[in-house]
Write a protein that holds these residues in place. Structure first.
Motif, mmCIF file in Angstrom:
data_model
loop_
_atom_site.group_PDB
_atom_site.id
_atom_site.type_symbol
_atom_site.label_atom_id
_atom_site.label_comp_id
_atom_site.label_asym_id
_atom_site.label_seq_id
_atom_site.Cartn_x
_atom_site.Cartn_y
_atom_site.Cartn_z
ATOM 1 N N LYS A 31 0.883 -1.266 0.032
ATOM 2 C CA LYS A 31 -0.231 -0.404 -0.242
ATOM 3 C C LYS A 31 0.983 1.379 -0.146
ATOM 4 O O LYS A 31 2.072 1.123 0.710
ATOM 5 C CB LYS A 31 -0.761 -0.199 1.117
ATOM 6 N N ARG A 32 0.803 2.518 -0.743
ATOM 7 C CA ARG A 32 1.357 3.817 -0.687
ATOM 8 C C ARG A 32 2.061 4.116 0.798
ATOM 9 O O ARG A 32 2.467 4.815 0.545
ATOM 10 C CB ARG A 32 0.133 4.459 -2.029
ATOM 11 N N GLY A 33 0.989 4.373 1.582
ATOM 12 C CA GLY A 33 1.110 4.269 2.981
ATOM 13 C C GLY A 33 0.664 6.166 2.940
ATOM 14 O O GLY A 33 1.258 6.679 3.981
ATOM 15 N N ASN A 34 -0.219 6.469 2.176
ATOM 16 C CA ASN A 34 -0.709 7.843 2.786
ATOM 17 C C ASN A 34 -2.031 8.122 3.628
ATOM 18 O O ASN A 34 -2.553 6.539 3.817
ATOM 19 C CB ASN A 34 -0.831 8.800 1.875
ATOM 20 N N GLY A 35 -2.479 8.807 4.581
ATOM 21 C CA GLY A 35 -3.367 8.307 5.276
ATOM 22 C C GLY A 35 -4.693 7.850 4.698
ATOM 23 O O GLY A 35 -5.094 7.580 5.435
ATOM 24 N N SER B 153 -0.495 17.497 7.981
ATOM 25 C CA SER B 153 -0.032 17.486 6.552
ATOM 26 C C SER B 153 0.099 16.185 6.005
ATOM 27 O O SER B 153 0.474 15.036 7.215
ATOM 28 C CB SER B 153 1.795 18.043 6.401
ATOM 29 N N ALA B 154 0.427 15.888 4.988
ATOM 30 C CA ALA B 154 -0.097 14.544 4.589
ATOM 31 C C ALA B 154 1.421 13.237 4.608
ATOM 32 O O ALA B 154 1.126 12.316 5.093
ATOM 33 C CB ALA B 154 -0.241 14.706 2.789
ATOM 34 N N ARG B 155 2.845 14.228 4.714
ATOM 35 C CA ARG B 155 4.153 13.076 5.527
ATOM 36 C C ARG B 155 3.994 12.732 6.447
ATOM 37 O O ARG B 155 4.771 12.109 7.333
ATOM 38 C CB ARG B 155 4.765 14.206 4.764
ATOM 39 N N ASN B 156 2.738 13.234 7.401
ATOM 40 C CA ASN B 156 2.561 12.939 8.737
ATOM 41 C C ASN B 156 1.649 12.141 9.174
ATOM 42 O O ASN B 156 1.864 11.378 10.280
ATOM 43 C CB ASN B 156 2.500 14.115 9.835
ATOM 44 N N VAL C 278 0.116 8.846 8.384
ATOM 45 C CA VAL C 278 0.471 7.376 8.921
ATOM 46 C C VAL C 278 1.129 7.807 10.080
ATOM 47 O O VAL C 278 0.640 6.562 11.223
ATOM 48 C CB VAL C 278 1.532 6.954 7.901
ATOM 49 N N ARG C 279 2.495 8.353 10.242
ATOM 50 C CA ARG C 279 3.021 8.435 11.367
ATOM 51 C C ARG C 279 2.224 8.467 13.008
ATOM 52 O O ARG C 279 2.463 7.995 13.799
ATOM 53 C CB ARG C 279 4.208 9.800 11.512
ATOM 54 N N PHE C 280 1.669 10.380 12.325
ATOM 55 C CA PHE C 280 1.017 10.144 13.778
ATOM 56 C C PHE C 280 -0.285 8.761 14.374
ATOM 57 O O PHE C 280 -1.234 9.057 15.320
ATOM 58 C CB PHE C 280 0.081 11.930 13.696
ATOM 59 N N SER C 281 -0.753 7.811 12.623
ATOM 60 C CA SER C 281 -2.015 7.829 13.173
ATOM 61 C C SER C 281 -1.941 6.140 13.913
ATOM 62 O O SER C 281 -1.972 5.865 15.372
ATOM 63 C CB SER C 281 -2.589 7.058 12.130
ATOM 64 N N ARG C 282 -0.368 6.238 13.798
ATOM 65 C CA ARG C 282 0.560 5.115 14.623
ATOM 66 C C ARG C 282 0.365 4.626 15.958
ATOM 67 O O ARG C 282 0.153 4.315 17.038
ATOM 68 C CB ARG C 282 1.498 4.194 13.874
ATOM 69 N N ARG D 193 -10.858 17.356 3.162
ATOM 70 C CA ARG D 193 -9.828 16.222 3.086
ATOM 71 C C ARG D 193 -8.644 16.407 1.780
ATOM 72 O O ARG D 193 -8.144 15.675 2.379
ATOM 73 C CB ARG D 193 -11.337 15.663 2.701
ATOM 74 N N ARG D 194 -9.163 16.856 1.203
ATOM 75 C CA ARG D 194 -7.994 17.495 0.007
ATOM 76 C C ARG D 194 -6.537 17.947 0.559
ATOM 77 O O ARG D 194 -5.854 17.428 -0.167
ATOM 78 C CB ARG D 194 -8.984 18.363 -1.116
ATOM 79 N N ARG D 195 -6.994 19.014 1.612
ATOM 80 C CA ARG D 195 -5.589 19.141 2.808
ATOM 81 C C ARG D 195 -5.164 17.927 2.918
ATOM 82 O O ARG D 195 -3.818 18.219 2.875
ATOM 83 C CB ARG D 195 -5.842 20.066 3.245
ATOM 84 N N MET D 196 -5.674 16.932 3.617
ATOM 85 C CA MET D 196 -5.169 16.153 4.095
ATOM 86 C C MET D 196 -5.033 15.347 4.088
ATOM 87 O O MET D 196 -3.612 14.461 3.833
ATOM 88 C CB MET D 196 -5.811 15.788 5.645
#
Length: 499
Positions: free
Chosen positions: A28-32, A352-355, A357-361, A478-481
């Motif tokens: 999986k690509r790993g975005n939110g 931000s999009a790059r954060n 997945v990390r924040f979700s974990r 949502r687009r920004r996220m």
């Protein structure tokens, strides 16, 4: 000696689920959107698998077995209520898939003009509800593992929380739906086998009711618990399904409206057939040992004390599948709300999009930890679940029904709906006579919140924001996220879109 074998089997099973979850989600690509909703492309068979596995959770397995042990055929009420709930979900709410919501708080705020007060109030309630459901699963799984592996209850609950928590953190939603589907097959096979063997052990249906009083052996155990409490139990479970965030997430992540609706109908039919299984297992255990101190131990007693070791191990895995599949779904739903709504409330902007997945974990670890803390304070699964649903989720259901089907509904009515539901539920719980009369507060809480929501909406101004404007507000956030972190809008820019 057998307790060590059971504990070893649990460890091996959890390790297998963790490995499978990592393997299935590694590409999986790993975005939110991927981590929290599986890229919104979950196919029909996985939607069915994960919905079935989530339906057959702690309450409908161990809790319902214990209820059947104490109250006979009333143990089937949990499954009947759940089946009605998921079929109504297919009929009433599957079409919201096309609106591309990410959380239930987005959906409910959309109905009242994307109002932020409603959205954040709902987000808090939903997050508390997810922690409540998680606590119920940890509670039930811990009771079960403690008995079977002969370890103390606190250690068992910690092990259960670690078990599903690790593969959630590693693989996200896509890992959850795949492991859920595998566990759905295991738990259905295990519970069916257990019911058949239990019937054989007690000498068929005649032996099933021989040691129970006439009320427990009556239709749906109504003679034992009463007609209104029986209706209330089925109703509170239906309310739970209709308002539980993890089932809404099945809608948001499905391939299409048609796919979601078909999967829910199939799940409802399967679950209706399953409803009798926990009652049979509970009643059979009562026939074999009517003296258990805690009816919640009925399931593990039958698996460890009556059945051969090999079958007991299979049923250990089936019971853990019921707990862990539901728990993982509620954990992901809670974190979606935390990241999409409560993070914005706390910081004023989306992550931000790059954060994401990390924040979700990190949020998954914190959420499961909170649920574990609550689970350590209770020991009755059904009481825990029914009170939590009535107090927190009755208002969410009323808000969803009024918002979806009554255009005059406004944000003032939504706030009144949520407050009145919780107040009604807490008032009934505090009065022992009222609670005994109703069985649980679900029915009066829903009726009161519907009435108050309509009255307050009629007494206050009609909504000015159109559905199209409300959806545009949510789509932009949502687009920004999901895309560029640089695209964050200021509060003024958001207001310019129509709020």
């Amino acid at each position: 000696m057998n307790s060590h074998i059971f504990l070893g089997t649990f460890v091996v099973y959890v390790a297998a689920m963790i490995g499978f979850g990592w393997w299935i989600s590694r590409h999986k690509r790993g975005n939110g959107d991927d981590f929290l909703l599986g890229g919104r492309s979950v196919p029909l068979f996985l939607t069915i698998g994960t919905t079935v596995a989530t339906m057959v959770g702690t309450g409908s397995s161990m809790g319902a077995v214990g209820f059947g042990y104490a109250n006979g055929w009333a143990g089937a009420l949990y499954g009947i209520g759940g089946a009605v709930g998921v079929l109504l979900l297919a009929l009433l709410f599957a079409p919201v898939r096309k609106l591309r919501f990410m959380t239930m708080s987005e959906e409910l705020s959309y109905y009242v003009g994307a109002n932020r007060l409603v959205r954040y109030l709902v987000a808090v309630l939903i997050y508390v509800a997810c922690i409540g459901w998680l606590g119920a699963h940890i509670l039930g799984g811990g009771l079960y593992l403690s008995w079977m592996a002969d370890i103390d209850l606190t250690t068992a609950r910690i092990l259960v929380a670690l078990g599903f928590g690790i593969y959630c953190v590693i693989g996200g939603y896509f890992a959850v739906v795949w492991t859920d589907t595998i566990q759905a097959v295991i738990l259905f096979a295990g519970f069916l086998l257990m019911a058949v063997l239990a019937l054989v052990e007690v000498g068929g249906f005649s032996g099933l009711t021989a040691s129970m009083d006439a009320g427990a052996a009556s239709f749906l155990g109504i003679g034992a618990i009463g007609g209104l409490p029986a209706l209330s139990l089925a109703a509170v479970i239906a309310v739970g399904v209709l308002a539980t965030p993890s089932f809404r997430q099945r809608i948001y992540s499905g391939e299409s409206v048609a796919s979601v609706r078909r999967s829910f109908v199939i799940t409802g039919v399967l679950y209706l057939g399953f409803s009798i299984i926990p009652a049979i297992i509970g009643m059979a255990t009562h026939a074999l040992n009517p003296g258990l101190d805690n009816s919640n131990f009925a399931f593990p007693f039958l698996a460890t004390e009556i059945l051969p070791l090999g079958l007991g191990l299979l049923l250990l895995v089936a019971g853990l599948s019921a707990t862990m599949s539901s728990a993982s779904s509620d954990a992901i739903a809670g974190v979606s709300t935390l990241m999409r709504d409560l993070y914005v409330l706390a910081t004023g902007h989306t992550p931000s999009a790059r954060n994401v997945v990390r924040f979700s974990r990190i949020a998954l670890v914190a959420t499961i930890g909170l649920a574990l803390a609550f689970a350590l304070t209770s020991d009755n699964v059904i009481t825990y679940i029914t009170r939590m649903i009535s107090t927190i989720m009755a208002g969410l259901l009323a808000c969803a029904l009024l918002g979806r089907f009554w255009p005059r509904y406004n944000w003032q009515g939504a706030v009144a709906t949520l407050v009145s539901a919780s107040a009604t539920s807490l008032g009934i719980i505090a009065n022992a006579d009222w609670n005994a009369y109703w069985g649980n507060p679900s029915i009066p809480a829903v009726l009161a919140s519907l009435t108050v929501g309509m009255v307050v909406s009629l007494l206050t101004p009609a909504p000015r924001t159109t559905p199209e404007q409300a959806l545009a507000i949510l789509d932009e956030e949502r687009r920004r996220m999901e895309q560029a972190p640089e695209a964050a809008l200021s509060e003024g820019q958001i207001a310019a879109t129509g709020r």
